[in-house]
Enzyme design. Structure first.
Site, PDB file in Angstrom:
ATOM      1  N   HIS A 109      -2.107-106.950  23.725  1.00  0.00           N
ATOM      2  CA  HIS A 109      -1.210-107.755  22.906  1.00  0.00           C
ATOM      3  C   HIS A 109      -1.430-109.240  23.163  1.00  0.00           C
ATOM      4  CE1 HIS A 109       1.787-104.177  22.779  1.00  0.00           C
ATOM      5  NE2 HIS A 109       1.367-104.378  21.550  1.00  0.00           N
ATOM      6  N   CYS A 160       7.500-106.780  27.904  1.00  0.00           N
ATOM      7  CA  CYS A 160       7.630-105.540  27.121  1.00  0.00           C
ATOM      8  C   CYS A 160       8.935-104.809  27.386  1.00  0.00           C
ATOM      9  CB  CYS A 160       6.517-104.566  27.457  1.00  0.00           C
ATOM     10  SG  CYS A 160       5.036-105.287  28.062  1.00  0.00           S
TER      11      CYS A 160
HETATM   12  C1  CIR Z   1       1.240 -99.307  24.797  1.00  0.00           C
HETATM   13  O1  CIR Z   1       0.031 -99.173  24.933  1.00  0.00           O
HETATM   14  O2  CIR Z   1       1.776 -99.467  23.700  1.00  0.00           O
HETATM   15  C2  CIR Z   1       2.120 -99.243  26.018  1.00  0.00           C
HETATM   16  N1  CIR Z   1       1.555 -98.345  26.965  1.00  0.00           N
HETATM   17  C3  CIR Z   1       2.287-100.618  26.636  1.00  0.00           C
HETATM   18  C4  CIR Z   1       3.057-101.561  25.760  1.00  0.00           C
HETATM   19  C5  CIR Z   1       3.224-102.908  26.365  1.00  0.00           C
HETATM   20  N2  CIR Z   1       4.021-103.732  25.536  1.00  0.00           N
HETATM   21  C6  CIR Z   1       3.934-105.051  25.458  1.00  0.00           C
HETATM   22  O3  CIR Z   1       3.039-105.646  26.027  1.00  0.00           O
HETATM   23  N3  CIR Z   1       4.793-105.685  24.672  1.00  0.00           N
END
Ligand code: CIR
Length: 268
Positions: A167, A254
């Site tokens: 991201h 997140c």
């Molecule tokens: C994913 O790959 O979507 C999750 N394992 C991690 C999401 C992390 N979210 C973020 O950086 N906003």
């Protein structure tokens, strides 16, 4: 100085599910330990509370292993909230699950209709919304966001998340209204021209994803050079364990949605 981009009254979190062990990841370095994940998550919530945040804790969703990463499901702005459209198929349903909670806090909740966009690709500063195109966020999703927030007075600037980075905010975090912490690979793209940029120390790229909440920066422990830099610059840090979340590409931002609730509903 307080800023609408760093100072909030509320946060939304979601407890990690037992299924968090099966969370998405780009590289497999082993599954997170669900019990340790839950303990770390509790510490994260406590740190949010220490900043003065009222934390609205949602229950775990076993059907969605990544649902503790609530940031990807919504975007909270002062004027209203936007329900995202996650680009990871296994995460699409998380957005609909978040919508009723957003409606408890906001009168105006809008929904991304086209394309894909995840909150982790969005950095909101006082003056604009920056969105990085990524494997999870496409141009149609950005266009949909732009159309939804235009009458709230927001400009959306479309950027590129570095290749092979999950991201946009994996590589940056807002420290105050004018200052961004970023990896050098993202800073060198020039996308933060006009902001003050502090670069994370070489080898400590994983700490770029930090969260300023009121007077505290929630910061992943284990990045001593960058922590020292931020302290020298006058920031107050809460250093928190992030090893479990990092195994499935998660970090400080997140794990929460951050916003200032409408005064009449602020008791919630
Ligand atoms: C994913 O790959 O979507 C999750 N394992 C991690 C999401 C992390 N979210 C973020 O950086 N906003």
């Amino acid at each position: 100085m307080t800023s609408s981009a760093t100072h909030f009254t509320h946060a939304i979190t979601r407890a990690p599910s037992a299924s968090v062990t099966g969370g998405l990841r780009a590289e497999d370095s082993g599954n997170p330990d669900a019990a340790q994940f839950a303990a770390d998550h509790a510490q994260y919530i406590e740190a949010l509370r220490m900043t003065g945040a009222k934390v609205h804790e949602l229950p775990a969703l076993e059907d969605f292993p990544d649902s503790t990463f609530v940031e990807d499901a919504a975007l909270c702005l002062p004027q209203g909230a936007i329900v995202m459209r996650p680009g990871a198929p296994s995460r699409l349903g998380e957005a609909a699950a978040m919508a009723p909670t957003l409606r408890e806090f906001y009168d105006d909740v809008r929904v991304i209709g086209d394309g894909f966009i995840e909150g982790g690709d969005i950095l909101v500063s006082e003056r604009e919304i920056l969105v990085g195109l990524s494997a999870r966020t496409d141009a149609a999703g950005v266009a949909s966001l732009r159309a939804l927030v235009a009458d709230w007075g927001w400009t959306v600037r479309e950027l590129q998340t570095p290749p092979d980075v999950l991201h946009f905010k994996t590589d940056c975090g807002l420290l105050d209204a004018e200052t961004v912490l970023a990896t050098s690979r993202l800073a060198e793209s020039g996308c933060f021209n006009g902001y003050r940029v502090l670069e994370v120390a070489a080898g400590e790229e994983a700490c770029a994803n930090c969260v300023r909440f009121n007077d505290v920066v929630l910061f992943p422990a284990g990045h001593p050079k960058t922590a020292a830099l931020l302290r020298r610059e006058g920031y107050r840090l809460a250093e928190l364990p992030n090893e479990q979340a990092a195994l499935i590409d998660g970090g400080m931002s997140c794990l929460s949605l951050r916003f200032t609730a409408n005064i009449s509903r602020a008791g919630q």
